[in-house]
Design an enzyme around this catalytic site. Structure first.
Site, PDB file in Angstrom:
ATOM      1  N   GLY A 288      -0.586 -52.516 -15.779  1.00  0.00           N
ATOM      2  CA  GLY A 288      -0.889 -53.924 -15.947  1.00  0.00           C
ATOM      3  C   GLY A 288      -1.946 -54.483 -15.178  1.00  0.00           C
ATOM      4  O   GLY A 288      -1.674 -54.482 -14.005  1.00  0.00           O
TER       5      GLY A 288
ATOM      6  N   ASP B  46       3.335 -49.051 -10.368  1.00  0.00           N
ATOM      7  CA  ASP B  46       4.146 -47.779 -10.125  1.00  0.00           C
ATOM      8  C   ASP B  46       3.516 -46.690 -10.890  1.00  0.00           C
ATOM      9  O   ASP B  46       3.505 -45.540 -10.324  1.00  0.00           O
ATOM     10  CB  ASP B  46       5.560 -48.263 -10.564  1.00  0.00           C
ATOM     11  CG  ASP B  46       6.602 -47.188 -10.407  1.00  0.00           C
ATOM     12  OD1 ASP B  46       6.545 -46.922  -9.316  1.00  0.00           O
ATOM     13  OD2 ASP B  46       6.929 -46.388 -11.504  1.00  0.00           O
TER      14      ASP B  46
ATOM     15  N   ASP C 173       4.426 -57.360 -10.331  1.00  0.00           N
ATOM     16  CA  ASP C 173       6.145 -57.134 -10.221  1.00  0.00           C
ATOM     17  C   ASP C 173       6.387 -57.028  -8.910  1.00  0.00           C
ATOM     18  O   ASP C 173       7.739 -57.203  -8.411  1.00  0.00           O
ATOM     19  CB  ASP C 173       6.264 -55.865 -10.866  1.00  0.00           C
ATOM     20  CG  ASP C 173       6.045 -55.928 -12.419  1.00  0.00           C
ATOM     21  OD1 ASP C 173       6.064 -56.867 -12.911  1.00  0.00           O
ATOM     22  OD2 ASP C 173       6.006 -54.658 -12.921  1.00  0.00           O
TER      23      ASP C 173
ATOM     24  N   ASP D  38       6.762 -54.735  -6.853  1.00  0.00           N
ATOM     25  CA  ASP D  38       8.045 -53.479  -6.863  1.00  0.00           C
ATOM     26  C   ASP D  38       7.548 -52.141  -6.252  1.00  0.00           C
ATOM     27  O   ASP D  38       8.323 -51.125  -6.277  1.00  0.00           O
ATOM     28  CB  ASP D  38       8.264 -53.207  -8.425  1.00  0.00           C
ATOM     29  CG  ASP D  38       7.116 -52.638  -9.317  1.00  0.00           C
ATOM     30  OD1 ASP D  38       6.038 -52.868  -8.692  1.00  0.00           O
ATOM     31  OD2 ASP D  38       7.530 -52.178 -10.419  1.00  0.00           O
TER      32      ASP D  38
ATOM     33  N   ARG E 250       9.627 -56.105 -14.666  1.00  0.00           N
ATOM     34  CA  ARG E 250      10.238 -54.813 -14.846  1.00  0.00           C
ATOM     35  C   ARG E 250      11.675 -54.859 -14.353  1.00  0.00           C
ATOM     36  O   ARG E 250      12.249 -55.779 -14.950  1.00  0.00           O
ATOM     37  CB  ARG E 250       9.497 -53.777 -14.533  1.00  0.00           C
ATOM     38  CG  ARG E 250       9.296 -52.729 -15.295  1.00  0.00           C
ATOM     39  CD  ARG E 250       8.314 -51.716 -14.943  1.00  0.00           C
ATOM     40  NE  ARG E 250       7.074 -52.022 -15.283  1.00  0.00           N
ATOM     41  CZ  ARG E 250       6.243 -51.608 -16.353  1.00  0.00           C
ATOM     42  NH1 ARG E 250       6.986 -50.877 -17.364  1.00  0.00           N
ATOM     43  NH2 ARG E 250       5.089 -51.847 -16.573  1.00  0.00           N
TER      44      ARG E 250
HETATM   45  O1  F6P Z   1       4.056 -54.177 -14.863  1.00  0.00           O
HETATM   46  C1  F6P Z   1       3.516 -55.551 -15.053  1.00  0.00           C
HETATM   47  C2  F6P Z   1       4.162 -55.934 -16.468  1.00  0.00           C
HETATM   48  O2  F6P Z   1       3.683 -57.133 -16.638  1.00  0.00           O
HETATM   49  C3  F6P Z   1       5.743 -56.064 -16.177  1.00  0.00           C
HETATM   50  O3  F6P Z   1       6.099 -56.975 -15.589  1.00  0.00           O
HETATM   51  C4  F6P Z   1       6.237 -56.024 -17.813  1.00  0.00           C
HETATM   52  O4  F6P Z   1       7.237 -55.629 -18.031  1.00  0.00           O
HETATM   53  C5  F6P Z   1       4.900 -55.106 -18.383  1.00  0.00           C
HETATM   54  O5  F6P Z   1       3.831 -55.231 -17.374  1.00  0.00           O
HETATM   55  C6  F6P Z   1       4.615 -55.513 -19.799  1.00  0.00           C
HETATM   56  O6  F6P Z   1       3.605 -54.260 -20.026  1.00  0.00           O
HETATM   57  P1  F6P Z   1       2.545 -54.347 -21.421  1.00  0.00           P
HETATM   58  O7  F6P Z   1       1.513 -55.423 -20.857  1.00  0.00           O
HETATM   59  O8  F6P Z   1       2.105 -53.283 -21.295  1.00  0.00           O
HETATM   60  O9  F6P Z   1       3.402 -55.033 -22.214  1.00  0.00           O
END
Ligand code: F6P
Length: 320
Positions: free
Chosen positions: A11, A103, A127, A129, A171
């Site tokens: 992301g 991550d 995040d 995290d 997340r």
């Molecule tokens: O890890 C960043 C994040 O924005 C999380 O907060 C979220 O759960 C996830 O990515 C969404 O992922 P995607 O953009 O692949 O839908």
């Protein structure tokens, strides 16, 4: 060492561009040739690699997103992809890699480290995290975006005497909810790390209403459940005129805050320093405002990120 490369993965996060800029400009000022890899590990495997000059990263410091593009690429968990990636790097004569991401990206960086390829992780995710670093690049900007949204939602909540469930990203990590919840004066903050009691939240809303409070804001971390589901469960305890606002990917965009720009600049340049010292297999972290390079395998295998969970208790004591 003559040639290094940088990629952004997973992301996107505001400040990734500032990190790329720092890697490129610091690398060049140290006499290195710096390459950019497009679309994260997917681009690495495909050989989507280009030389970057100092001017190529001009005007990106204040821009959100990532000029190197990004991708989710779970295939990189397979040995075949990892070996192909290393083959591509060697083909370009690239001796070390900086990976900026969250991550999943760190796990990719860890695999390259396990194969003996010098890799440095730079934490880029909204995040917050990643274990052992107090901040990740993009988190501060995302918190600012959420607080701005809460301030706006309160205006409309107060006008209609409504309860808003504001679903935020993160997340399985509640840091965005905790920071934005306290900064936004939320009535309740619900995060995966802490048990919550719906009856108690409902009672707080009722007491507030009796006192004449016109708005209720509940900040809910996506890792707990969806905003819609939470609102349905809450309504079982009374009619609070509930609405749900899912902030979604808005939290990932926008111009990075000064904090994120500075953090990214420091971390990107430090990653180059580490490589020049001949160190690979590390991830950059910030601890008490000091940059450190930690063993990436140990960090991911033996540690878990723990946010400032005391914020929930603080919030309960001051937001009624
Ligand atoms: O890890 C960043 C994040 O924005 C999380 O907060 C979220 O759960 C996830 O990515 C969404 O992922 P995607 O953009 O692949 O839908």
């Amino acid at each position: 060492m003559k040639r290094i490369a940088v990629l952004t993965s997973g992301g996107d996060a505001p400040g990734m561009n500032a990190a790329v800029r720092a890697v490129v400009r610091k690398g060049i000022s140290e006499g290195l040739e710096v390459f950019g890899i497009n679309y994260g590990f997917a681009g690495l495997v495909a050989g989507d690699i280009r030389r970057l000059e100092a001017q190529d990263v001009g005007d990106f410091l204040g821009r959100g997103g990532t000029m190197l593009y990004s991708a989710r690429y779970p295939e990189f968990a397979q040995l075949e992809g990892q070996l192909k990636g290393i083959e591509q790097l060697k083909k370009f004569g690239i001796e070390a890699l900086v990976v900026c991401g969250g991550d999943g990206s760190y796990h990719g960086a860890m695999r390259l480290t396990e194969h003996g390829y010098p890799t440095i992780g730079v934490p880029g995710t909204i995040d917050n995290d990643i274990p052992l670093t107090e901040y990740t690049i993009g988190f501060d900007t995302a918190v600012n975006t959420v607080v701005d949204a809460i301030d706006k939602l309160r205006d409309t909540a107060a006008s209609h005497v409504r309860t808003f469930v504001v679903e935020v990203m993160g997340r399985d990590c509640g840091d965005i909810a905790l920071q934005a919840g306290v900064a936004g004066g939320a009535d309740a903050i619900v995060v995966p790390e802490i048990e919550y009691d719906l009856a108690e939240i409902a009672e707080r809303i009722r007491v507030g209403r009796e006192r004449g409070k016109k708005h209720t804001i509940i900040v809910l971390s996506e890792g707990v459940m969806s905003g819609e589901k939470f609102a349905t469960q809450l309504e079982a305890f009374g009619d609070f005129h509930t609405r749900v606002s899912v902030l979604g990917h808005i939290q990932r965009g926008g111009s990075p805050s000064p904090f994120d720009r500075v953090l990214a600049s420091k971390m990107g340049a430090y990653a180059v320093d580490l490589l020049l010292e001949g160190k690979g297999g590390l991830c950059v972290a910030i601890q008490q405002n000091k940059l450190v390079g930690l063993d990436i395998i140990d960090t991911l295998t033996n540690h878990k990120h723990i946010g400032d969970l005391s914020l929930a208790e603080l919030n309960n004591s001051i937001s009624h």
